[in-house]
Scaffold this active site. Sequence first.
Site, PDB file in Angstrom:
ATOM      1  N   ARG A  89       0.942  -1.235  -0.098  1.00  0.00           N
ATOM      2  CA  ARG A  89      -0.126  -0.065  -0.248  1.00  0.00           C
ATOM      3  C   ARG A  89       1.446   1.227  -0.169  1.00  0.00           C
ATOM      4  O   ARG A  89       1.758   1.449   1.086  1.00  0.00           O
ATOM      5  CB  ARG A  89      -0.648  -0.152   1.027  1.00  0.00           C
ATOM      6  CG  ARG A  89      -1.712   1.526   1.548  1.00  0.00           C
ATOM      7  CD  ARG A  89      -2.298   1.420   2.862  1.00  0.00           C
ATOM      8  NE  ARG A  89      -3.617   2.807   3.178  1.00  0.00           N
ATOM      9  CZ  ARG A  89      -3.048   3.230   3.541  1.00  0.00           C
ATOM     10  NH1 ARG A  89      -2.769   2.917   4.874  1.00  0.00           N
ATOM     11  NH2 ARG A  89      -3.529   4.673   3.705  1.00  0.00           N
ATOM     12  N   ASP A 146      -3.480   4.505  -2.762  1.00  0.00           N
ATOM     13  CA  ASP A 146      -4.875   5.277  -2.230  1.00  0.00           C
ATOM     14  C   ASP A 146      -5.385   5.948  -2.895  1.00  0.00           C
ATOM     15  O   ASP A 146      -6.519   6.048  -2.957  1.00  0.00           O
ATOM     16  CB  ASP A 146      -4.284   5.750  -0.607  1.00  0.00           C
ATOM     17  CG  ASP A 146      -4.472   4.833   0.590  1.00  0.00           C
ATOM     18  OD1 ASP A 146      -4.598   3.793   0.133  1.00  0.00           O
ATOM     19  OD2 ASP A 146      -4.262   5.091   1.199  1.00  0.00           O
ATOM     20  N   LEU A 207     -16.549   5.241   6.918  1.00  0.00           N
ATOM     21  CA  LEU A 207     -16.120   5.913   7.592  1.00  0.00           C
ATOM     22  C   LEU A 207     -15.751   5.484   8.968  1.00  0.00           C
ATOM     23  O   LEU A 207     -16.001   4.167   9.009  1.00  0.00           O
ATOM     24  CB  LEU A 207     -17.771   6.092   8.190  1.00  0.00           C
ATOM     25  CG  LEU A 207     -18.840   6.816   7.553  1.00  0.00           C
ATOM     26  CD1 LEU A 207     -20.448   6.846   7.820  1.00  0.00           C
ATOM     27  CD2 LEU A 207     -17.911   8.095   7.401  1.00  0.00           C
ATOM     28  N   GLY A 210     -10.333   8.053   9.813  1.00  0.00           N
ATOM     29  CA  GLY A 210     -10.704   8.971   8.886  1.00  0.00           C
ATOM     30  C   GLY A 210     -11.361   9.115   8.386  1.00  0.00           C
ATOM     31  O   GLY A 210     -11.821   7.244   8.458  1.00  0.00           O
ATOM     32  N   ILE A 330     -17.053   2.567  11.769  1.00  0.00           N
ATOM     33  CA  ILE A 330     -17.313   3.694  12.333  1.00  0.00           C
ATOM     34  C   ILE A 330     -19.099   2.990  11.177  1.00  0.00           C
ATOM     35  O   ILE A 330     -19.418   1.620  11.342  1.00  0.00           O
ATOM     36  CB  ILE A 330     -17.715   4.207  12.550  1.00  0.00           C
ATOM     37  CG1 ILE A 330     -16.448   5.077  13.112  1.00  0.00           C
ATOM     38  CG2 ILE A 330     -19.024   5.165  12.235  1.00  0.00           C
ATOM     39  CD1 ILE A 330     -16.423   6.482  12.920  1.00  0.00           C
ATOM     40  N   GLY A 331     -18.575   2.943  10.000  1.00  0.00           N
ATOM     41  CA  GLY A 331     -19.785   2.321   8.340  1.00  0.00           C
ATOM     42  C   GLY A 331     -20.505   0.832   8.540  1.00  0.00           C
ATOM     43  O   GLY A 331     -21.429   0.277   8.699  1.00  0.00           O
TER      44      GLY A 331
END
Length: 397
Positions: A89, A146, A207, A210, A330-331
Amino acid sequence: MSKIIAINAGSSSLKFQLFEMPSEKVLTKGLVERIGLEDSIFTITVNGEKQKEITNIPDHAVAVNMLLNKLTENGIVKSLDEISGIGHRVVHGGEKFADSVLITDQVLADIEDLSELAPLHNPANIVGIKAFQEVLPNVPAVAVFDTAFHQTMPESAYLYSLPYEYYEKYGIRKYGFHGTSHKYVTERAAELLGRPLESLRLLSCHLGNGASIAAVEGGKSIDTSMGFTPLAGVTMGTRSGNIDPALIPYIMEKTGQSVEEVVNVLNKKSGMLGLTGYSSDLRDIIAKEEEGDHRAKVALDVFVSRIHKYIGSYAARMKGVDAIIFTAGIGENSAIIRERVLEGLEYMGVYFDAKRNNVFGEEAFISFPHSPVKIIVIPTDEEVMIARDVVRLGNVG
């Protein structure tokens, strides 16, 4: 069958996952933390069980050697010859890289040149690449950026209303981030919807600590909330998201802080942490709100309202939406936040089912069957995207 390692190197960490391809079976995964300190932590999952070791890992090269030794020691691979590709990455690919790429000396030099755009991340990514090159010099390695997915954005989305020469001379423009995640979940959404990706207008809400929102039309990113850096966009755990740029000199004048100090506050002491004064973790903040804490309530309202701004704006840009996707920490796991984001969106054809919304970390449709706009929770998998790109570009598989 080929074995591919997906690597995410941070400044003092190294996250890894070993895949068997093309089945995409995860053979092992783990994390090296606190590299450069005497009490470094090495964690690896073997046969479903986590092994944890606290030891002195002075640099990334030692971390890589330790990781490869653990793979053979535990019989995960018989020898290192079984590893047929490595995927790294890399946070920032600038305008140079619109896709993942096989790493050559020139590519590495280009990634180094782009470090000024991502001074916290690219240098760490380079250290990870070089550490693997030393140990496995003949194994094909691929850089997965990214920013690459967002290189399809039109000029109207990526240009700032600044003197055009700033873009020409200094590369000042919106780049966007979390691209690998947005790409994975939108491709997966098309599979779950049983429709060609080319026909879909998707809103991807990544979410986590970040956070970014992306508008994906016909499989291509046409806009996203993060900008020149990952500081822009929605309110995040410790990042401010968008603010009036004139606030920076004003804060400097009032506090006596330097530019670097103010930017550090915007990156590390703002967002939910700044608004509440005590936490960047949504679980803590939701618990405090339930106890009647006013600042917790305000912080959550700010978080949701900023997401709404992008949902409305991107729906207008795409002339409608076929599905809204929730992903990342979070999502995927916060039914409360999903509910607050979706409440009141009936005007745009969003009808979510509170019962179905009660899911955590698993794929699910949480909209009613009759909802014109489908709502889908999709756990992201950036590592598998990295492994797929190694197979595609590294001529392995």
